[in-house]
Design a protein around this motif. Sequence first.
Motif, PDB file in Angstrom:
ATOM      1  N   CYS A 170       9.730   6.347  10.730  1.00 50.31           N
ATOM      2  CA  CYS A 170       9.334   4.998  11.121  1.00 50.31           C
ATOM      3  C   CYS A 170      10.129   4.067  10.216  1.00 50.31           C
ATOM      4  O   CYS A 170       9.944   4.081   9.000  1.00 50.31           O
ATOM      5  CB  CYS A 170       7.829   4.802  10.908  1.00 50.31           C
ATOM      6  N   TRP A 198       6.642   2.777   2.301  1.00 45.12           N
ATOM      7  CA  TRP A 198       7.163   2.101   3.497  1.00 45.12           C
ATOM      8  C   TRP A 198       7.070   0.581   3.328  1.00 45.12           C
ATOM      9  O   TRP A 198       8.021  -0.151   3.578  1.00 45.12           O
ATOM     10  CB  TRP A 198       6.336   2.533   4.710  1.00 45.12           C
ATOM     11  N   ARG A 199       5.918   0.139   2.860  1.00 45.50           N
ATOM     12  CA  ARG A 199       5.676  -1.305   2.753  1.00 45.50           C
ATOM     13  C   ARG A 199       6.613  -1.930   1.723  1.00 45.50           C
ATOM     14  O   ARG A 199       7.121  -3.033   1.923  1.00 45.50           O
ATOM     15  CB  ARG A 199       4.199  -1.541   2.377  1.00 45.50           C
ATOM     16  N   PRO A 232      -0.836   0.997  13.839  1.00 43.81           N
ATOM     17  CA  PRO A 232      -0.270   2.337  13.646  1.00 43.81           C
ATOM     18  C   PRO A 232      -1.341   3.431  13.576  1.00 43.81           C
ATOM     19  O   PRO A 232      -1.094   4.561  14.034  1.00 43.81           O
ATOM     20  CB  PRO A 232       0.503   2.228  12.322  1.00 43.81           C
ATOM     21  N   GLU A 282       0.783  -1.232   0.000  1.00 44.19           N
ATOM     22  CA  GLU A 282       0.000   0.000   0.000  1.00 44.19           C
ATOM     23  C   GLU A 282       0.817   1.286   0.000  1.00 44.19           C
ATOM     24  O   GLU A 282       0.297   2.335  -0.335  1.00 44.19           O
ATOM     25  CB  GLU A 282      -0.966  -0.024   1.204  1.00 44.19           C
ATOM     26  N   ASP A 288       6.423  -5.422  12.775  1.00 41.61           N
ATOM     27  CA  ASP A 288       5.869  -4.118  12.414  1.00 41.61           C
ATOM     28  C   ASP A 288       4.604  -3.758  13.203  1.00 41.61           C
ATOM     29  O   ASP A 288       4.564  -2.738  13.866  1.00 41.61           O
ATOM     30  CB  ASP A 288       5.658  -4.062  10.879  1.00 41.61           C
ATOM     31  N   ARG A 289       3.564  -4.580  13.147  1.00 39.58           N
ATOM     32  CA  ARG A 289       2.304  -4.233  13.813  1.00 39.58           C
ATOM     33  C   ARG A 289       1.922  -5.251  14.878  1.00 39.58           C
ATOM     34  O   ARG A 289       2.194  -6.439  14.725  1.00 39.58           O
ATOM     35  CB  ARG A 289       1.169  -4.147  12.790  1.00 39.58           C
ATOM     36  N   ARG A 321      -0.953   6.068  16.502  1.00 44.31           N
ATOM     37  CA  ARG A 321      -0.501   7.400  16.065  1.00 44.31           C
ATOM     38  C   ARG A 321      -1.563   8.445  16.389  1.00 44.31           C
ATOM     39  O   ARG A 321      -1.248   9.588  16.683  1.00 44.31           O
ATOM     40  CB  ARG A 321      -0.168   7.384  14.568  1.00 44.31           C
ATOM     41  N   PHE A 345      -3.753   4.481   4.287  1.00 43.04           N
ATOM     42  CA  PHE A 345      -2.304   4.504   4.086  1.00 43.04           C
ATOM     43  C   PHE A 345      -1.912   4.622   2.608  1.00 43.04           C
ATOM     44  O   PHE A 345      -0.763   4.382   2.249  1.00 43.04           O
ATOM     45  CB  PHE A 345      -1.630   3.254   4.685  1.00 43.04           C
ATOM     46  N   ASP A 389       6.869   8.305   8.612  1.00 48.23           N
ATOM     47  CA  ASP A 389       7.587   7.303   7.792  1.00 48.23           C
ATOM     48  C   ASP A 389       8.986   7.782   7.414  1.00 48.23           C
ATOM     49  O   ASP A 389       9.961   7.141   7.749  1.00 48.23           O
ATOM     50  CB  ASP A 389       6.864   6.902   6.489  1.00 48.23           C
ATOM     51  N   HIS A 431      -1.074  10.075   8.837  1.00 47.91           N
ATOM     52  CA  HIS A 431      -0.400   8.971   9.525  1.00 47.91           C
ATOM     53  C   HIS A 431       0.703   8.311   8.692  1.00 47.91           C
ATOM     54  O   HIS A 431       1.384   7.431   9.197  1.00 47.91           O
ATOM     55  CB  HIS A 431      -1.413   7.897   9.947  1.00 47.91           C
ATOM     56  N   ASN A 432       0.825   8.649   7.398  1.00 45.48           N
ATOM     57  CA  ASN A 432       2.034   8.228   6.660  1.00 45.48           C
ATOM     58  C   ASN A 432       2.318   9.205   5.516  1.00 45.48           C
ATOM     59  O   ASN A 432       1.490  10.051   5.158  1.00 45.48           O
ATOM     60  CB  ASN A 432       1.965   6.769   6.172  1.00 45.48           C
ATOM     61  N   PHE A 464       4.439   3.139  17.981  1.00 41.02           N
ATOM     62  CA  PHE A 464       3.596   4.071  17.219  1.00 41.02           C
ATOM     63  C   PHE A 464       2.985   5.179  18.088  1.00 41.02           C
ATOM     64  O   PHE A 464       2.683   6.260  17.594  1.00 41.02           O
ATOM     65  CB  PHE A 464       2.461   3.317  16.510  1.00 41.02           C
TER      66      PHE A 464
HETATM   67  O1  GYE Z   1       3.681   3.700   8.448  1.00 44.00           O
HETATM   68  C1  GYE Z   1       2.599   2.879   6.493  1.00 44.00           C
HETATM   69  C2  GYE Z   1       2.330   1.499   6.056  1.00 44.00           C
HETATM   70  O2  GYE Z   1       2.694  -0.481   9.648  1.00 44.00           O
HETATM   71  C3  GYE Z   1       4.369   1.077  10.177  1.00 44.00           C
HETATM   72  O3  GYE Z   1       2.094   0.791   7.270  1.00 44.00           O
HETATM   73  C4  GYE Z   1       3.530   0.477   9.114  1.00 44.00           C
HETATM   74  C5  GYE Z   1       2.709   1.468   8.320  1.00 44.00           C
HETATM   75  C6  GYE Z   1       3.489   2.592   7.659  1.00 44.00           C
HETATM   76  O4  GYE Z   1       1.402   1.370   5.095  1.00 44.00           O
HETATM   77  O5  GYE Z   1       3.185   3.646   5.486  1.00 44.00           O
END
Ligand code: GYE
Length: 323
Positions: A277, A47-48, A175, A44, A121-122, A179, A203, A257, A228-229, A140
């Motif tokens: 991040c 970052w991913r 996140p 998405e 990550d999550r 956040r 995101f 990010d 948030h990103n 986060f």
């Molecule tokens: O910030 C976002 C991504 O889980 C930290 O997921 C991740 C988040 C990140 O889609 O850009």
Amino acid sequence: MLKRISALVVAGLTAMSVTACGSGSGGSGGGDSITMGFSQVGAESGWRTANTKSVQDSAKNAGITLKFSDAQQKQENQIKAIRSYIQQKVDVIAFSPVVESGWDTVLKEAKDAKIPVILTDRAVDSKDTTLYKTFLGSDFVEEGKKAGQWLVNEYKDAKDPVKIVELQGTTGSAPANDRKAGFQEVIGADAKFQIIASQTGDFTRAKGKEVMEAFLKSNPDIDVLYAHNDDMGLGAIEAIEGAGKVPGKDIKIITVDAVKDGMQALADGKINFIVECSPLLGPQLMDLAKKVVKGEQVQERVVTEETTFTQDQAKQVLSTRQY
Ligand code: GYE
């Protein structure tokens, strides 16, 4: 019909796993090569993409055979992928849970099959923390606080209300929840900070743009955007410019990010502040995997180290940014 669709999904997942699977002894603990099943959230954001590359490169460097699948931001696809890894008797399962809730059943299945699970990550909200070995990723809430602290400082002399719009990450994801909470905690101490609209942009850049367009239509005087990103922030910049306003000036922008495109926009003055991040979780993930497969004790929480960037700092580091 439904049955046919799910059969197709399972077939698809299996095909994906097979193509992604390298050689190596794999599974059932035979030989010394470790096989990891990794269920990624999706593709998405920038970052991913960087996170996926980090996991794949690090597996190769660590001599770990990786079975990788992309869940396209759907929890049901992740559950299917995890079940398929259990069936294939991988040595360790790692995954980045798209949302926090609803994992207990499948995690219990992995535990019963004696396959250790690492969250990367999550987080999940399971009460039973013995369902996974460790959780590797960012804090986060702390990221949200850093975003809030910058804002409080930036507007410390302002007397008038500061009108904020918020683009949230995927609904129900760690996140997005954290956040929001961290930011709210810091700005909540002063009533002049008002969140006048807050909605998910999932995101993604496209959704960030779409939701920001709607925000601009219904709120003529927005002072600040908190996204948030980076990707949602970048989509929102297009919407702001499309509405004839200047991002970074007419509307101040904070994102999270610090991927390259975000850092470029920060250096160009279109974003005002980015909370870092790190997606480069691969090397630590492989180290943890080797330990848990050997049955060694690991810390139950491993937090990534991160910083923040102003516009001047972005100009300095941009050329050496890896992702
Ligand atoms: O910030 C976002 C991504 O889980 C930290 O997921 C991740 C988040 C990140 O889609 O850009």
